[in-house]
Design a protein around this motif. Sequence first.
Motif, PDB file in Angstrom:
ATOM      1  N   ALA A   4       0.818  -1.216   0.000  1.00  0.00           N
ATOM      2  CA  ALA A   4       0.000   0.000   0.000  1.00  0.00           C
ATOM      3  C   ALA A   4       0.852   1.265   0.000  1.00  0.00           C
TER       4      ALA A   4
ATOM      5  N   ARG B  69       5.883  -0.129  -2.769  1.00  0.00           N
ATOM      6  CA  ARG B  69       5.314  -0.536  -4.051  1.00  0.00           C
ATOM      7  C   ARG B  69       6.349  -0.396  -5.163  1.00  0.00           C
TER       8      ARG B  69
ATOM      9  N   GLU C  82      -5.600  -5.734  -7.223  1.00  0.00           N
ATOM     10  CA  GLU C  82      -5.499  -4.337  -6.796  1.00  0.00           C
ATOM     11  C   GLU C  82      -6.865  -3.818  -6.392  1.00  0.00           C
TER      12      GLU C  82
ATOM     13  N   HIS D  55      -9.234   1.994  -4.889  1.00  0.00           N
ATOM     14  CA  HIS D  55      -8.693   3.278  -4.446  1.00  0.00           C
ATOM     15  C   HIS D  55      -7.180   3.389  -4.660  1.00  0.00           C
ATOM     16  N   ARG D  56      -6.518   2.273  -5.061  1.00  0.00           N
ATOM     17  CA  ARG D  56      -5.084   2.342  -5.322  1.00  0.00           C
ATOM     18  C   ARG D  56      -4.723   2.098  -6.780  1.00  0.00           C
TER      19      ARG D  56
ATOM     20  N   THR E 183      -1.031   2.609  -8.540  1.00  0.00           N
ATOM     21  CA  THR E 183      -0.295   1.421  -8.972  1.00  0.00           C
ATOM     22  C   THR E 183       0.085   1.503 -10.440  1.00  0.00           C
TER      23      THR E 183
END
Length: 284
Positions: free
Chosen positions: A139, A144, A162, A165-166, A170
Motif C-alpha cells: 500500500a 510498491r 489491486e 482506491h489504489r 499502482t
Amino acid sequence: MSEQTLYIVATPIGNLDDITPRALEVLAKVDVIAAEDTRHSQKLLSHFNIRTPLVPVHDHNERQQAEGIVQRLAEGKSVALISDAGTPLISDPGYHLVREVRQAGFRVSPLPGPCAVVTALCAAGLPTDRFVFEGFLPAKAQARIQTLQFLSKEPRTVVFYESPHRILATLEAMVEVLGSERQLVMAREITKTFETFLQGTLPEVLDLVRNDPNQQKGEIVLMLQGAPAAAGDDLDAAAEQTMRTLMDVLPISQAAATAAKLTGLNRKVLYQWALSQQSIDGSA
C-alpha cells in the motif's frame, strides 16, 4: 462427505451461478462454516437456502480460531472454510488454519471452483504456460516501487490483485518503474454485469483508467507481460527448447515470431539468438 474433515470451498467471485453442486452439498451438510466475513457470507448462504452455522475466521483471529476448529474436528465434526469470494487462501486467510489442521492429523479436502487469478488470466491473451501471482502490491508508495523494481526483470507473466482506491497509483508506479513498452491487461468485475478487460501498453491502460472513473471501481486483476530478454542474453532452457523445436520445421523468422507468442519473449531477441545458433552450428 467425511467427518473430521476441513473442506476448502471455492465460492463465486460474482455470478452466483458459478457455484458447483458439490460446493452447495458440502456447505449444507458440514457442521459449521468458517467464513472470512460472516455477514457477507450469510447473503450467499441465504440465497441457496443453506442454514449451516457460521463462525468468523479472518486475518485478526485466525490463529485463535484454529484451535477451536481443530477441537471440533476432534469431536468428529466437519468444517468448511470459505472466503468472501473465490478460492480461500489465495490472498485470503486460511493458511494458519490449514497448517494447524494438518499438523493435528485431520484431513483437508479442497473443492475446486472460482478463482479470479485463473479466470482473468485465461482470457487475457498473455502467455499462460508460466506465470507468477504476486497478490496485492504494498500500500505504501516506496514499498510498491521497490517491489516493482524487484519484479522488473521477471520473464513470466505477473499477476496482481489491486483495490479500486489504489489502482491509479499502482498504474502510475508501473509506468515509472517499467517504462512504456510493456503490455498490461486489466480485468475488472470478472463474471459480473460490468465485466471489462482493458489491454494496451502501460501508459495506454493508465490513460483509459484515468479518464474513466468507472474503471476505478470494483474488483481488479492486473496481468503484466513478462520482461523481454535483453539483446545478447541466453535464453532459458524452456525458451531454447521451444526455439530449437520450431527451427526444425520453420524458417527462423517464423520460428522467432511463433516462439514470441508462446513464451512472451521479444521476437527480435529470439531471432538474434537463432542467427547466433546458426553461426555456431555452421562453424562447428
